[in-house]
Design a protein around this motif. Structure first.
Motif, PDB file in Angstrom:
ATOM      1  N   THR A 162      -3.906 -11.693 -10.096  1.00  0.00           N
ATOM      2  CA  THR A 162      -3.541 -10.410 -10.684  1.00  0.00           C
ATOM      3  C   THR A 162      -2.066 -10.170 -10.390  1.00  0.00           C
ATOM      4  N   THR A 163      -1.438  -9.355 -11.220  1.00  0.00           N
ATOM      5  CA  THR A 163      -0.011  -9.073 -11.020  1.00  0.00           C
ATOM      6  C   THR A 163       0.220  -7.623 -10.612  1.00  0.00           C
ATOM      7  N   HIS A 164      -0.856  -6.872 -10.433  1.00  0.00           N
ATOM      8  CA  HIS A 164      -0.711  -5.444 -10.114  1.00  0.00           C
ATOM      9  C   HIS A 164      -1.079  -5.203  -8.650  1.00  0.00           C
ATOM     10  N   ILE A 165      -0.156  -4.608  -7.899  1.00  0.00           N
ATOM     11  CA  ILE A 165      -0.323  -4.400  -6.463  1.00  0.00           C
ATOM     12  C   ILE A 165      -0.076  -2.928  -6.137  1.00  0.00           C
ATOM     13  N   SER A 166      -0.848  -2.405  -5.177  1.00  0.00           N
ATOM     14  CA  SER A 166      -0.635  -1.043  -4.679  1.00  0.00           C
ATOM     15  C   SER A 166      -0.098  -1.111  -3.252  1.00  0.00           C
ATOM     16  N   LEU A 167       0.943  -0.322  -2.999  1.00  0.00           N
ATOM     17  CA  LEU A 167       1.544  -0.261  -1.675  1.00  0.00           C
ATOM     18  C   LEU A 167       1.564   1.185  -1.199  1.00  0.00           C
ATOM     19  N   SER A 168       1.044   1.414   0.003  1.00  0.00           N
ATOM     20  CA  SER A 168       1.067   2.748   0.609  1.00  0.00           C
ATOM     21  C   SER A 168       1.732   2.640   1.968  1.00  0.00           C
ATOM     22  N   LEU A 169       2.695   3.535   2.209  1.00  0.00           N
ATOM     23  CA  LEU A 169       3.403   3.563   3.477  1.00  0.00           C
ATOM     24  C   LEU A 169       3.375   4.988   4.004  1.00  0.00           C
ATOM     25  N   ILE A 170       2.698   5.193   5.128  1.00  0.00           N
ATOM     26  CA  ILE A 170       2.537   6.530   5.697  1.00  0.00           C
ATOM     27  C   ILE A 170       3.191   6.568   7.065  1.00  0.00           C
ATOM     28  N   ARG A 171       4.176   7.447   7.215  1.00  0.00           N
ATOM     29  CA  ARG A 171       4.898   7.595   8.487  1.00  0.00           C
ATOM     30  C   ARG A 171       4.493   8.923   9.117  1.00  0.00           C
ATOM     31  N   SER A 172       3.939   8.847  10.334  1.00  0.00           N
ATOM     32  CA  SER A 172       3.621  10.050  11.098  1.00  0.00           C
ATOM     33  C   SER A 172       4.578  10.131  12.275  1.00  0.00           C
ATOM     34  N   ASN A 173       4.350  11.077  13.164  1.00  0.00           N
ATOM     35  CA  ASN A 173       5.240  11.247  14.313  1.00  0.00           C
ATOM     36  C   ASN A 173       5.186  10.063  15.269  1.00  0.00           C
ATOM     37  N   ASP A 174       4.018   9.423  15.371  1.00  0.00           N
ATOM     38  CA  ASP A 174       3.873   8.380  16.381  1.00  0.00           C
ATOM     39  C   ASP A 174       3.454   7.021  15.838  1.00  0.00           C
ATOM     40  N   SER A 175       3.359   6.862  14.510  1.00  0.00           N
ATOM     41  CA  SER A 175       2.946   5.565  13.971  1.00  0.00           C
ATOM     42  C   SER A 175       3.328   5.443  12.500  1.00  0.00           C
ATOM     43  N   VAL A 176       3.266   4.215  12.004  1.00  0.00           N
ATOM     44  CA  VAL A 176       3.445   3.954  10.579  1.00  0.00           C
ATOM     45  C   VAL A 176       2.267   3.090  10.123  1.00  0.00           C
ATOM     46  N   THR A 177       1.717   3.437   8.961  1.00  0.00           N
ATOM     47  CA  THR A 177       0.589   2.685   8.401  1.00  0.00           C
ATOM     48  C   THR A 177       0.988   2.132   7.046  1.00  0.00           C
ATOM     49  N   MET A 178       0.883   0.826   6.878  1.00  0.00           N
ATOM     50  CA  MET A 178       1.189   0.183   5.599  1.00  0.00           C
ATOM     51  C   MET A 178      -0.070  -0.476   5.056  1.00  0.00           C
ATOM     52  N   THR A 179      -0.375  -0.162   3.802  1.00  0.00           N
ATOM     53  CA  THR A 179      -1.544  -0.734   3.144  1.00  0.00           C
ATOM     54  C   THR A 179      -1.092  -1.421   1.865  1.00  0.00           C
ATOM     55  N   ILE A 180      -1.462  -2.680   1.700  1.00  0.00           N
ATOM     56  CA  ILE A 180      -1.173  -3.442   0.484  1.00  0.00           C
ATOM     57  C   ILE A 180      -2.506  -3.894  -0.104  1.00  0.00           C
ATOM     58  N   GLN A 181      -2.740  -3.521  -1.352  1.00  0.00           N
ATOM     59  CA  GLN A 181      -4.051  -3.725  -1.962  1.00  0.00           C
ATOM     60  C   GLN A 181      -3.900  -4.301  -3.364  1.00  0.00           C
ATOM     61  N   ASP A 182      -4.779  -5.229  -3.706  1.00  0.00           N
ATOM     62  CA  ASP A 182      -4.832  -5.736  -5.078  1.00  0.00           C
ATOM     63  C   ASP A 182      -6.272  -5.673  -5.573  1.00  0.00           C
ATOM     64  N   GLN A 183      -6.436  -5.705  -6.887  1.00  0.00           N
ATOM     65  CA  GLN A 183      -7.762  -5.705  -7.501  1.00  0.00           C
ATOM     66  C   GLN A 183      -8.064  -7.073  -8.090  1.00  0.00           C
ATOM     67  N   GLY A 184      -7.619  -8.113  -7.393  1.00  0.00           N
ATOM     68  CA  GLY A 184      -7.765  -9.472  -7.880  1.00  0.00           C
ATOM     69  C   GLY A 184      -9.108 -10.089  -7.566  1.00  0.00           C
TER      70      GLY A 184
END
Length: 369
Positions: A299-321
């Motif tokens: 698949t060529t379609h990717i979702s990226l989520s980057l969440i920055r809080s006071n004490d951490s960062v969360t990165m999520t990379i997801q595909d529907q492949g």
């Protein structure tokens, strides 16, 4: 203890500290040596970061209730020595501090402390820079003499100086590594990259200069190979020296995805600035994840989520492949995934992989800041 014995102890510990390049290994070794030379029986070292969070980095002969469940009582919760350190009230060796962690064991009737009720505590520092605490004690020992405290303080200064040296050495190595990456990226761009581009143009010209169909196909094949190699080379140069990282990690990953012919939907929550080591880890992990999508996800379609809080960062990379079968109880199936997990855990983060055949793949990492 005689003056000669004190000097001998400081000499042996100094020799041990000068040999080490890894802080965890150095601290474990010097704590063991200190207890052996002084006749004390129990000790532990907390490294404390800028936010006041402590980490049990070394320990020796902890009572069973404190060592139970992988030292959980030592790793979690607050105590008097850490609180005083964080409040700036602990600047030298303290004669005796009753241990709150040991008191909790006694109050909860959680086990036998082996007669250990108190400990001396000494801050680890070099100049104005502070690193954490050295705590030592022995069963039924409720008082340290002035000469004992002076010796512990001298050892703590030695440890602090060694920690600063290791920190500076690691920083120099990281700077040298970045410089070498940049040099290699320039060399690849100026030499191999240009040669591949010339090869592609030559193959194209050769194909247009002949009417022989077989020769045309050969030149077309050479041109296709050159183009593929050129794409791989550009991706390698990107990995060595990311262009656009100065505009933030999201911008850099978007540009990298575009170069791989991937479409990426990115969502950023919170501020986009991160500590240098965290940003470097996010970038390398993101590269690996996008590369896997390109090679395997279909698949060529990717979702990226980057969440920055006071004490951490969360990165999520997801595909529907296409996804794949993955059992979290088994070893990760590829070197790339293992590398992502290792980078995350090196910064005390958590790595989570979710994938099922036909349902795509999700990689989620969380790194404390």
């Amino acid at each position: 203890m005689s003056r000669f014995e004190e000097i001998s102890i400081l000499k042996e510990i100094a020799e041990l500290l000068n040999e080490g390049a890894d802080s965890n290994t150095v601290l474990a070794g010097v704590l063991r040596k200190l207890l052996h030379l002084t006749g004390l029986q129990t000790g532990w070292i907390f490294l404390i970061d800028e936010k006041g969070q402590h980490q049990l980095t070394a320990n020796e002969s902890l009572p069973e209730p404190l060592a139970h469940n992988n030292n959980q009582r030592m790793c979690k919760g607050d105590c008097w020595c850490v609180s005083r350190y964080n409040n700036g009230k602990l600047n030298k060796a303290v004669n005796i501090i009753e241990c709150q962690r040991i008191e909790n064991v006694i109050l909860e009737n959680a086990g036998d402390t082996g007669g250990l009720t108190h400990h001396a505590t000494v801050p680890l520092r070099a100049g104005n820079e502070r690193f954490g605490l050295l705590n030592v004690g022995s069963p039924h020992k409720t008082h340290f003499q002035k000469d004992e405290l002076a010796l512990l303080e001298a050892v703590a200064f030695q440890i602090g100086t060694a920690l600063k040296r290791i920190k500076l050495t690691q920083r120099e190595q990281e700077t040298a590594l970045i410089s070498e990456r940049n040099r290699l990226a320039r060399d690849l761009h100026d030499s191999v990259n240009q040669l591949l581009f010339s090869l592609s143009l030559t193959a194209r010209a050769g194909r247009e200069m002949t009417d022989n169909e077989e020769v045309q196909q050969t030149f077309s094949y050479i041109q296709d190979l050159a183009q593929d190699a050129l794409g791989e080379m550009r991706a390698l140069i990107w990995q060595l020296k990311p262009q656009g990282l100065e505009n933030g990690i999201v911008s850099a990953l978007k540009s990298y995805a575009e170069m791989l012919a991937l479409t990426i939907d990115a969502k950023l929550t919170g501020i986009s600035s991160f500590p240098e080591k965290v940003e470097e880890a996010l970038w390398r992990i993101g590269q690996e994840a996008l590369g896997n999508c390109k090679k395997h996800a279909q698949t060529t379609h990717i979702s990226l989520s980057l969440i920055r809080s006071n004490d951490s960062v969360t990165m999520t990379i997801q595909d529907q492949g296409c996804g794949f079968y993955f059992d979290e109880n088994l070893e990760l199936p590829s070197f790339g995934l293992k590398n992502m997990k290792a980078r995350t855990e090196a910064l005390r983060g958590t790595f989570l992989l979710t994938s099922e055949p036909g349902r795509g793949t999700e990689i989620k990492i969380q790194i404390p800041i």
